[in-house]
Enzyme design. Structure first.
Site, PDB file in Angstrom:
ATOM      1  N   GLU A   1      71.739  42.892  31.278  1.00 13.34           N
ATOM      2  CA  GLU A   1      71.220  42.733  29.762  1.00 13.34           C
ATOM      3  C   GLU A   1      69.671  42.430  30.018  1.00 13.34           C
ATOM      4  O   GLU A   1      69.180  41.530  31.045  1.00 13.34           O
ATOM      5  CB  GLU A   1      72.052  41.817  29.133  1.00 13.34           C
ATOM      6  CG  GLU A   1      73.460  42.095  29.008  1.00 13.34           C
ATOM      7  CD  GLU A   1      74.172  41.254  27.843  1.00 13.34           C
ATOM      8  OE1 GLU A   1      73.590  40.482  27.262  1.00 13.34           O
ATOM      9  OE2 GLU A   1      75.324  41.452  27.726  1.00 13.34           O
TER      10      GLU A   1
ATOM     11  N   HIS B   1      68.007  41.297  22.872  1.00 18.39           N
ATOM     12  CA  HIS B   1      68.654  41.468  24.009  1.00 18.39           C
ATOM     13  C   HIS B   1      69.434  42.655  23.900  1.00 18.39           C
ATOM     14  O   HIS B   1      69.487  43.198  22.809  1.00 18.39           O
ATOM     15  CB  HIS B   1      69.396  40.372  24.397  1.00 18.39           C
ATOM     16  CG  HIS B   1      70.829  40.237  23.625  1.00 18.39           C
ATOM     17  ND1 HIS B   1      70.758  39.903  22.460  1.00 18.39           N
ATOM     18  CD2 HIS B   1      72.188  40.674  24.048  1.00 18.39           C
ATOM     19  CE1 HIS B   1      72.169  39.781  22.144  1.00 18.39           C
ATOM     20  NE2 HIS B   1      72.968  40.348  23.019  1.00 18.39           N
TER      21      HIS B   1
ATOM     22  N   HIS C   1      72.720  45.631  25.156  1.00 23.82           N
ATOM     23  CA  HIS C   1      74.009  45.691  25.589  1.00 23.82           C
ATOM     24  C   HIS C   1      73.896  46.953  26.393  1.00 23.82           C
ATOM     25  O   HIS C   1      74.072  48.252  25.695  1.00 23.82           O
ATOM     26  CB  HIS C   1      74.846  45.829  24.244  1.00 23.82           C
ATOM     27  CG  HIS C   1      75.255  44.486  23.850  1.00 23.82           C
ATOM     28  ND1 HIS C   1      75.826  44.266  22.554  1.00 23.82           N
ATOM     29  CD2 HIS C   1      74.738  43.234  24.010  1.00 23.82           C
ATOM     30  CE1 HIS C   1      75.956  43.140  22.165  1.00 23.82           C
ATOM     31  NE2 HIS C   1      75.315  42.365  23.144  1.00 23.82           N
TER      32      HIS C   1
ATOM     33  N   ASP D   1      77.528  36.142  21.813  1.00 24.98           N
ATOM     34  CA  ASP D   1      76.115  36.130  21.111  1.00 24.98           C
ATOM     35  C   ASP D   1      76.298  35.187  19.905  1.00 24.98           C
ATOM     36  O   ASP D   1      75.488  34.351  19.563  1.00 24.98           O
ATOM     37  CB  ASP D   1      75.719  37.361  20.659  1.00 24.98           C
ATOM     38  CG  ASP D   1      75.491  38.270  21.792  1.00 24.98           C
ATOM     39  OD1 ASP D   1      75.135  37.858  22.614  1.00 24.98           O
ATOM     40  OD2 ASP D   1      75.589  39.636  21.678  1.00 24.98           O
TER      41      ASP D   1
END
Ligand SMILES: [Zn+2]
Length: 123
Positions: free
Chosen positions: A16, A74, A76, A87
């Protein structure tokens, strides 16, 4: 700025990627600068943890440039652009969280932990 985010998160695959985005105080919905950060999580393919020193440096650079922290992003690498249970657990900042679905090239923004999807302009 979207391009900077995608370049960064593609480089991080299979991990990630994480970074912060800066906005002008009077236009909090429009991203003006991107600061990619190192993901120092123990299992960076499953979660993200921004390098604390790099984060501090980015926040200082924003302040010196008259900008504010506008969003945290961020990626995935294998999942959808939706907040994972982790999260939701780890959300601490009162700014939008952008999540990039690397496979589908999709970027979505949420307020967490409320999990409300919102609109953020990343030019
Ligand atoms: Zn996530």
């Amino acid at each position: 700025m979207q391009e900077a985010i995608w370049t960064h998160v593609l480089r991080e695959v299979p991990n990630e990627g994480v970074g912060v985005l800066a906005v002008h105080p009077y236009a909090p919905g429009t991203v003006l600068a991107c600061y990619p950060l190192s993901n120092v999580a123990a299992q960076p393919a499953q979660r993200y943890l921004a390098d604390p020193l790099e984060l501090l440096r980015a926040l200082r650079a924003m302040r010196q440039g008259g900008l504010n922290l506008g969003a945290i992003y961020h990626s995935h690498p294998r999942g959808r652009a939706r907040p994972s249970p982790t999260d939701l657990d780890l959300a601490r900042y009162p700014v939008p969280y952008l999540i990039a679905d690397v496979q589908r090239h999709e970027l979505r923004a949420y307020l967490l932990p409320e999990n409300t999807e919102i609109e953020v302009r990343v030019l």
